[in-house]
Design a protein around this motif. Structure first.
Motif, PDB file in Angstrom:
ATOM      1  N   GLY A  27       0.820  -1.205   0.000  1.00 52.93           N
ATOM      2  CA  GLY A  27       0.000   0.000   0.000  1.00 52.93           C
ATOM      3  C   GLY A  27       0.849   1.248   0.000  1.00 52.93           C
ATOM      4  O   GLY A  27       2.006   1.246   0.449  1.00 52.93           O
ATOM      5  N   TRP A  28       0.265   2.308  -0.527  1.00 59.84           N
ATOM      6  CA  TRP A  28       0.854   3.643  -0.435  1.00 59.84           C
ATOM      7  C   TRP A  28      -0.035   4.498   0.470  1.00 59.84           C
ATOM      8  O   TRP A  28      -1.266   4.494   0.306  1.00 59.84           O
TER       9      TRP A  28
ATOM     10  N   PHE B  40      -4.763   6.500   3.551  1.00 59.37           N
ATOM     11  CA  PHE B  40      -4.584   5.566   2.446  1.00 59.37           C
ATOM     12  C   PHE B  40      -4.595   6.318   1.121  1.00 59.37           C
ATOM     13  O   PHE B  40      -5.401   7.225   0.916  1.00 59.37           O
TER      14      PHE B  40
ATOM     15  N   ALA C  62      -3.245   0.878  -3.289  1.00 57.73           N
ATOM     16  CA  ALA C  62      -2.687  -0.428  -2.930  1.00 57.73           C
ATOM     17  C   ALA C  62      -2.798  -1.375  -4.113  1.00 57.73           C
ATOM     18  O   ALA C  62      -3.651  -1.200  -4.986  1.00 57.73           O
TER      19      ALA C  62
ATOM     20  N   THR D 137      -5.864  -3.378  -8.135  1.00 56.61           N
ATOM     21  CA  THR D 137      -5.459  -2.102  -7.556  1.00 56.61           C
ATOM     22  C   THR D 137      -6.638  -1.393  -6.890  1.00 56.61           C
ATOM     23  O   THR D 137      -7.796  -1.605  -7.261  1.00 56.61           O
ATOM     24  N   TYR D 138      -6.299  -0.559  -5.936  1.00 54.37           N
ATOM     25  CA  TYR D 138      -7.297   0.149  -5.132  1.00 54.37           C
ATOM     26  C   TYR D 138      -6.813   1.582  -4.926  1.00 54.37           C
ATOM     27  O   TYR D 138      -5.609   1.798  -4.748  1.00 54.37           O
TER      28      TYR D 138
ATOM     29  N   CYS E  42       5.371   3.693   1.607  1.00 57.28           N
ATOM     30  CA  CYS E  42       4.863   2.403   1.158  1.00 57.28           C
ATOM     31  C   CYS E  42       4.935   1.441   2.345  1.00 57.28           C
ATOM     32  O   CYS E  42       5.729   1.624   3.271  1.00 57.28           O
TER      33      CYS E  42
ATOM     34  N   ASP F 288       1.379  -5.340   3.949  1.00 58.07           N
ATOM     35  CA  ASP F 288       0.320  -5.633   4.914  1.00 58.07           C
ATOM     36  C   ASP F 288       0.772  -6.610   5.978  1.00 58.07           C
ATOM     37  O   ASP F 288       1.785  -7.274   5.867  1.00 58.07           O
TER      38      ASP F 288
ATOM     39  N   THR G 195      -6.749  -7.595  -0.130  1.00 55.20           N
ATOM     40  CA  THR G 195      -6.092  -6.304   0.074  1.00 55.20           C
ATOM     41  C   THR G 195      -6.947  -5.383   0.934  1.00 55.20           C
ATOM     42  O   THR G 195      -8.152  -5.248   0.698  1.00 55.20           O
TER      43      THR G 195
ATOM     44  N   THR H 285      -7.515  -1.461   2.686  1.00 59.66           N
ATOM     45  CA  THR H 285      -7.193  -0.035   2.567  1.00 59.66           C
ATOM     46  C   THR H 285      -7.032   0.600   3.941  1.00 59.66           C
ATOM     47  O   THR H 285      -6.861   1.813   4.049  1.00 59.66           O
TER      48      THR H 285
ATOM     49  N   TYR I  98      -1.503  -2.736   7.951  1.00 57.03           N
ATOM     50  CA  TYR I  98      -0.152  -2.664   7.392  1.00 57.03           C
ATOM     51  C   TYR I  98       0.859  -2.520   8.531  1.00 57.03           C
ATOM     52  O   TYR I  98       0.718  -1.640   9.384  1.00 57.03           O
TER      53      TYR I  98
END
Length: 126
Positions: free
Chosen positions: A35-36, A47, A50, A58-59, A96, A99, A106, A108, A113
């Motif tokens: 995740g970023w 968030f 990710a 992707t999210y 970054c 998780d 995944t 958010t 994480y």
């Protein structure tokens, strides 16, 4: 070990582009969603985007959807955040992270994480 290290921040003008890089350990890249997140001064970490550990789904947060793109490069275990049409409100320290558990859907949520990089500053001038 599960490790991530981000790089690529800097100063960019509004409307411009910047690409952030996240170098992940083999274990992180192959087993964990990446995740970023970002944190602006005086604000909570939030968030941004990710990518899943297995199928590269992707999210995105609503604030960056359509402008930012997260991608994986299998050749070198890298995860990228391509930032286009940046705005002054994108100014923040970007992190970054991998998780907590791995091999899971995944998330958010920042709380899912556990493995964080040191952060890289992105400053967007108006």
């Amino acid at each position: 070990q599960v490790q991530v290290v981000e790089s690529g921040g800097g100063l960019v003008q509004a409307g411009g582009s910047l690409r952030l890089s996240c170098a992940a350990s083999v274990r992180a890249y192959n087993n964990h969603a990446i995740g970023w997140f970002r944190q602006a001064p005086g604000k909570e970490r939030e968030f941004v985007a990710a990518v899943s550990w297995n199928d590269e789904s992707t999210y995105y947060s609503d604030s960056v959807k359509g402008r930012f793109t997260v991608s994986k490069d299998n050749a070198d275990n890298m995860v990228y955040l391509q930032m286009n049409s940046v705005k002054p409100e994108d100014t923040a320290v970007y992190y970054c992270a991998a998780d907590r558990v791995g091999r899971r859907p995944t998330s958010t949520s920042i709380y899912e994480y556990s493995y964080w990089g040191q952060g890289t500053q992105v400053t967007v001038s108006s």
